[in-house]
Each structure stands twice: as structure tokens, then as C-alpha cells.
Design a protein around this motif. Structure first.
Motif, PDB file in Angstrom:
ATOM      1  N   HIS A  67       0.863  -1.183   0.000  1.00 45.33           N
ATOM      2  CA  HIS A  67       0.000   0.000   0.000  1.00 45.33           C
ATOM      3  C   HIS A  67       0.899   1.232   0.000  1.00 45.33           C
ATOM      4  CE1 HIS A  67      -2.979   2.938   1.136  1.00 45.33           C
ATOM      5  NE2 HIS A  67      -3.903   2.036   0.812  1.00 45.33           N
ATOM      6  N   PRO A  68       0.574   2.234  -0.820  1.00 41.54           N
ATOM      7  CA  PRO A  68       1.464   3.398  -0.908  1.00 41.54           C
ATOM      8  C   PRO A  68       1.496   4.272   0.345  1.00 41.54           C
ATOM      9  CG  PRO A  68      -0.494   3.720  -2.264  1.00 41.54           C
ATOM     10  CD  PRO A  68      -0.551   2.313  -1.743  1.00 41.54           C
ATOM     11  N   ARG A  69       0.491   4.152   1.232  1.00 46.81           N
ATOM     12  CA  ARG A  69       0.457   5.030   2.404  1.00 46.81           C
ATOM     13  C   ARG A  69       0.277   4.313   3.735  1.00 46.81           C
ATOM     14  NH1 ARG A  69      -2.295   7.151  -1.529  1.00 46.81           N
ATOM     15  NH2 ARG A  69      -4.355   6.630  -0.769  1.00 46.81           N
ATOM     16  N   VAL A  70      -0.079   3.042   3.721  1.00 46.33           N
ATOM     17  CA  VAL A  70      -0.340   2.315   4.960  1.00 46.33           C
ATOM     18  C   VAL A  70       0.746   1.259   5.148  1.00 46.33           C
ATOM     19  CG1 VAL A  70      -1.989   0.917   6.253  1.00 46.33           C
ATOM     20  CG2 VAL A  70      -2.828   2.699   4.705  1.00 46.33           C
ATOM     21  N   SER A  71       1.637   1.523   6.063  1.00 44.66           N
ATOM     22  CA  SER A  71       2.748   0.610   6.323  1.00 44.66           C
ATOM     23  C   SER A  71       2.233  -0.765   6.749  1.00 44.66           C
ATOM     24  CB  SER A  71       3.639   1.191   7.416  1.00 44.66           C
ATOM     25  OG  SER A  71       4.708   0.322   7.694  1.00 44.66           O
ATOM     26  N   GLY A  72       2.779  -1.804   6.158  1.00 47.68           N
ATOM     27  CA  GLY A  72       2.412  -3.167   6.514  1.00 47.68           C
ATOM     28  C   GLY A  72       1.182  -3.696   5.809  1.00 47.68           C
ATOM     29  N   CYS A  73       0.488  -2.864   5.079  1.00 53.06           N
ATOM     30  CA  CYS A  73      -0.696  -3.309   4.331  1.00 53.06           C
ATOM     31  C   CYS A  73      -0.244  -3.681   2.925  1.00 53.06           C
ATOM     32  CB  CYS A  73      -1.750  -2.208   4.286  1.00 53.06           C
ATOM     33  SG  CYS A  73      -3.265  -2.718   3.455  1.00 53.06           S
ATOM     34  N   ILE A  74      -0.483  -4.929   2.562  1.00 52.19           N
ATOM     35  CA  ILE A  74      -0.001  -5.449   1.287  1.00 52.19           C
ATOM     36  C   ILE A  74      -1.133  -6.188   0.579  1.00 52.19           C
ATOM     37  CG2 ILE A  74       1.656  -7.038   0.208  1.00 52.19           C
ATOM     38  CD1 ILE A  74       3.459  -6.551   2.688  1.00 52.19           C
ATOM     39  N   LEU A  75      -1.227  -5.981  -0.712  1.00 52.55           N
ATOM     40  CA  LEU A  75      -2.119  -6.753  -1.565  1.00 52.55           C
ATOM     41  C   LEU A  75      -1.271  -7.889  -2.119  1.00 52.55           C
ATOM     42  CD1 LEU A  75      -4.910  -7.016  -2.863  1.00 52.55           C
ATOM     43  CD2 LEU A  75      -4.109  -5.495  -4.676  1.00 52.55           C
ATOM     44  N   GLU A  76      -1.460  -9.081  -1.558  1.00 49.99           N
ATOM     45  CA  GLU A  76      -0.654 -10.233  -1.955  1.00 49.99           C
ATOM     46  C   GLU A  76      -1.405 -11.023  -3.012  1.00 49.99           C
ATOM     47  OE1 GLU A  76       1.630 -12.399   0.802  1.00 49.99           O
ATOM     48  OE2 GLU A  76       1.576 -10.807   2.305  1.00 49.99           O
ATOM     49  N   MET A  77      -0.823 -11.101  -4.192  1.00 48.20           N
ATOM     50  CA  MET A  77      -1.471 -11.753  -5.320  1.00 48.20           C
ATOM     51  C   MET A  77      -1.164 -13.255  -5.312  1.00 48.20           C
ATOM     52  SD  MET A  77      -3.179  -9.257  -6.438  1.00 48.20           S
ATOM     53  CE  MET A  77      -3.842  -9.836  -7.984  1.00 48.20           C
ATOM     54  N   ASP A  78      -1.750 -13.916  -4.331  1.00 46.47           N
ATOM     55  CA  ASP A  78      -1.584 -15.358  -4.131  1.00 46.47           C
ATOM     56  C   ASP A  78      -2.966 -15.954  -3.906  1.00 46.47           C
ATOM     57  OD1 ASP A  78      -1.131 -17.945  -3.258  1.00 46.47           O
ATOM     58  OD2 ASP A  78       0.443 -17.384  -1.854  1.00 46.47           O
ATOM     59  N   PRO A  79      -3.458 -16.761  -4.864  1.00 44.96           N
ATOM     60  CA  PRO A  79      -4.809 -17.313  -4.750  1.00 44.96           C
ATOM     61  C   PRO A  79      -4.923 -18.500  -3.805  1.00 44.96           C
ATOM     62  CG  PRO A  79      -3.798 -18.126  -6.736  1.00 44.96           C
ATOM     63  CD  PRO A  79      -2.817 -17.141  -6.121  1.00 44.96           C
ATOM     64  N   THR A  80      -3.834 -18.929  -3.214  1.00 46.63           N
ATOM     65  CA  THR A  80      -3.862 -20.161  -2.419  1.00 46.63           C
ATOM     66  C   THR A  80      -4.103 -19.921  -0.938  1.00 46.63           C
ATOM     67  OG1 THR A  80      -1.468 -20.192  -2.025  1.00 46.63           O
ATOM     68  CG2 THR A  80      -2.254 -21.247  -4.042  1.00 46.63           C
ATOM     69  N   VAL A  81      -4.289 -18.674  -0.544  1.00 42.84           N
ATOM     70  CA  VAL A  81      -4.442 -18.342   0.866  1.00 42.84           C
ATOM     71  C   VAL A  81      -5.917 -18.154   1.194  1.00 42.84           C
ATOM     72  CG1 VAL A  81      -3.859 -16.649   2.638  1.00 42.84           C
ATOM     73  CG2 VAL A  81      -2.172 -17.279   0.923  1.00 42.84           C
ATOM     74  N   GLY A  82      -6.296 -18.597   2.364  1.00 44.45           N
ATOM     75  CA  GLY A  82      -7.669 -18.393   2.809  1.00 44.45           C
ATOM     76  C   GLY A  82      -7.948 -19.219   4.050  1.00 44.45           C
ATOM     77  N   PRO A 103     -10.514 -16.853  -6.465  1.00 42.90           N
ATOM     78  CA  PRO A 103      -9.595 -15.994  -5.708  1.00 42.90           C
ATOM     79  C   PRO A 103      -8.310 -15.724  -6.491  1.00 42.90           C
ATOM     80  CG  PRO A 103      -9.626 -18.209  -4.783  1.00 42.90           C
ATOM     81  CD  PRO A 103     -10.647 -18.179  -5.880  1.00 42.90           C
ATOM     82  N   VAL A 104      -7.815 -14.493  -6.371  1.00 38.84           N
ATOM     83  CA  VAL A 104      -6.564 -14.130  -7.027  1.00 38.84           C
ATOM     84  C   VAL A 104      -5.561 -13.535  -6.044  1.00 38.84           C
ATOM     85  CG1 VAL A 104      -7.573 -13.850  -9.321  1.00 38.84           C
ATOM     86  CG2 VAL A 104      -7.475 -11.880  -7.775  1.00 38.84           C
ATOM     87  N   GLY A 105      -6.001 -13.301  -4.803  1.00 40.33           N
ATOM     88  CA  GLY A 105      -5.098 -12.741  -3.819  1.00 40.33           C
ATOM     89  C   GLY A 105      -5.810 -12.418  -2.521  1.00 40.33           C
ATOM     90  N   PHE A 106      -5.105 -11.703  -1.660  1.00 32.00           N
ATOM     91  CA  PHE A 106      -5.678 -11.278  -0.379  1.00 32.00           C
ATOM     92  C   PHE A 106      -4.998 -10.003   0.074  1.00 32.00           C
ATOM     93  CE2 PHE A 106      -1.989 -13.682   0.867  1.00 32.00           C
ATOM     94  CZ  PHE A 106      -1.533 -13.096   2.035  1.00 32.00           C
ATOM     95  N   GLU A 107      -5.672  -9.333   0.961  1.00 36.90           N
ATOM     96  CA  GLU A 107      -5.158  -8.090   1.536  1.00 36.90           C
ATOM     97  C   GLU A 107      -4.655  -8.426   2.937  1.00 36.90           C
ATOM     98  OE1 GLU A 107      -5.268  -5.147   4.259  1.00 36.90           O
ATOM     99  OE2 GLU A 107      -7.221  -6.058   4.001  1.00 36.90           O
ATOM    100  N   SER A 108      -3.415  -8.088   3.229  1.00 42.81           N
ATOM    101  CA  SER A 108      -2.747  -8.558   4.451  1.00 42.81           C
ATOM    102  C   SER A 108      -3.193  -7.875   5.733  1.00 42.81           C
ATOM    103  CB  SER A 108      -1.234  -8.408   4.302  1.00 42.81           C
ATOM    104  OG  SER A 108      -0.878  -7.034   4.318  1.00 42.81           O
ATOM    105  N   GLU A 109      -3.785  -6.713   5.655  1.00 35.17           N
ATOM    106  CA  GLU A 109      -4.192  -5.983   6.859  1.00 35.17           C
ATOM    107  C   GLU A 109      -5.412  -6.639   7.512  1.00 35.17           C
ATOM    108  OE1 GLU A 109      -3.687  -2.218   9.172  1.00 35.17           O
ATOM    109  OE2 GLU A 109      -2.414  -3.293   7.794  1.00 35.17           O
ATOM    110  N   GLU A 110      -6.423  -6.939   6.714  1.00 33.17           N
ATOM    111  CA  GLU A 110      -7.679  -7.518   7.203  1.00 33.17           C
ATOM    112  C   GLU A 110      -7.856  -8.968   6.769  1.00 33.17           C
ATOM    113  OE1 GLU A 110     -10.176  -5.973   9.038  1.00 33.17           O
ATOM    114  OE2 GLU A 110      -8.985  -4.157   9.259  1.00 33.17           O
ATOM    115  N   PHE A 111      -6.962  -9.470   5.955  1.00 33.24           N
ATOM    116  CA  PHE A 111      -6.993 -10.828   5.406  1.00 33.24           C
ATOM    117  C   PHE A 111      -8.264 -11.113   4.605  1.00 33.24           C
ATOM    118  CE2 PHE A 111      -3.840 -11.114   8.756  1.00 33.24           C
ATOM    119  CZ  PHE A 111      -2.782 -11.624   8.028  1.00 33.24           C
ATOM    120  N   GLY A 112      -8.748 -10.080   3.915  1.00 29.15           N
ATOM    121  CA  GLY A 112      -9.872 -10.263   3.005  1.00 29.15           C
ATOM    122  C   GLY A 112      -9.380 -10.831   1.686  1.00 29.15           C
ATOM    123  N   LEU A 113     -10.203 -11.663   1.069  1.00 31.97           N
ATOM    124  CA  LEU A 113      -9.842 -12.279  -0.205  1.00 31.97           C
ATOM    125  C   LEU A 113     -10.206 -11.372  -1.368  1.00 31.97           C
ATOM    126  CD1 LEU A 113     -11.039 -15.954   0.345  1.00 31.97           C
ATOM    127  CD2 LEU A 113      -8.723 -15.037   0.557  1.00 31.97           C
TER     128      LEU A 113
END
Length: 158
Positions: A67-82, A103-113
Motif C-alpha cells: 500500500h502506498p500510504r499504509v505501512s504493513g498493508c499489502i495486496l498479496e497476489m496469491d490465490p492459495t491463501v484463505g 480468488p486471485v489474492g488477499f489483503e494482508s491488513e484484514e486478510f480479506g480475499l
């Protein structure tokens, strides 16, 4: 979608995070898709890949888009997580939308798919519900980067 279809802001952000025009993870895409399919079958709610999902995974798979402004928030493009049971929730959302989701990924802050449908639209599956992230990856990436409110997925139910 071509580079010309992405906004300059999205292209800059993507390239800063390891993406490049023409990127294709090749056989790794097939491996990621197969892991996801097998896990969904094990959960009793088989998910089937389709062209739009494979294209997104081939193009952006395995990237960790910070994320460009939120430290530690990442859009991880991995469909195997859930989580256990996610396949059933994805299938239910897909049924309500009237088209398949994958699924194509998840958001690391809230772990939404992060999900894509057969038309290439993006949805975000959070513990609070499903949300529409955009008509394509540019809209989805811009929503992630800006933090713009996302409409409820139910606004798109058939």
C-alpha cells in the motif's frame, strides 16, 4: 487489459512493486490454480478457474503490492491463501452474482480475499461481507491504493 488500459498511477505503483509489462509467471500460474482448486474440492465447494482469473494470476501472481500510504498493508497476489470454509462462502457469493468467482489474492491488513469474476470484475470478501472493488484490475488497484469506499457486492446480485 494492456498497459495502456492501466492508469499512470497504477502502472507506477505496480512497477515499484516488481511488475513489468508482459509479465507472465507461466507454469507457476497453473500450480497456484491447481492448489486452490484442490483445496476448494477438499472443502466441498469446488471452484473452477476461467480465463479472466488465469490472466490475472499469470500477470500479477506472487506479487506483494505494498500500500502506498499504509505501512504493513499489502495486496498479496496469491490465490492459495484463505480460511477453512472460504470456498463455500465464495460459491455462495458467486451464486448471488450469477457468475463464477475465483480468488486471485488477499489483503494482508484484514486478510480479506480478492476475487475476480468471469467478466473480469473484482470483489473483496471480508469478514463483514462482500464488496465490489471494480470493473477491472485498474479500478481494483486504484481502490486499494486510495482506500475509496467499496459498494456492497449485493448491489450486483442478479
Amino acid at each position: 487489459m494492456t498497459v495502456g488500459d492501466l492508469s499512470p498511477e497504477a502502472v507506477s505503483w505496480l512497477t515499484d512493486n516488481g511488475w513489468f509489462p508482459g509479465r507472465d509467471i507461466g507454469a507457476e500460474c497453473d500450480e497456484l490454480v491447481n492448489v486452490c482448486v484442490r483445496d476448494s474440492e477438499r472443502q466441498g465447494a469446488p471452484l473452477q478457474p476461467f480465463d479472466a482469473a488465469s490472466r490475472i494470476i499469470r500477470t500479477y501472481g506472487l506479487l506483494k503490492l505494498k500500500h502506498p500510504r499504509v505501512s504493513g498493508c499489502i495486496l498479496e497476489m496469491d490465490p492459495t491463501v484463505g480460511y477453512e470454509g472460504d470456498a463455500g462462502v465464495i460459491s455462495e457469493l458467486a451464486s448471488n452474482l450469477g457468475c463464477r468467482l475465483f480468488p486471485v489474492g488477499f489483503e494482508s491488513e484484514e486478510f480479506g480475499l480478492v476475487l475476480v469474476d468471469e467478466r473480469g470484475r473484482f470483489f473483496y470478501l471480508h469478514h463483514t461481507g462482500g464488496y465490489f472493488w471494480g470493473a477491472d484490475e485498474n479500478e481494483a488497484f486504484m481502490r486499494f491504493m486510495t482506500g475509496a469506499d467499496a459498494p456492497d457486492a449485493e448491489d450486483f446480485f442478479v
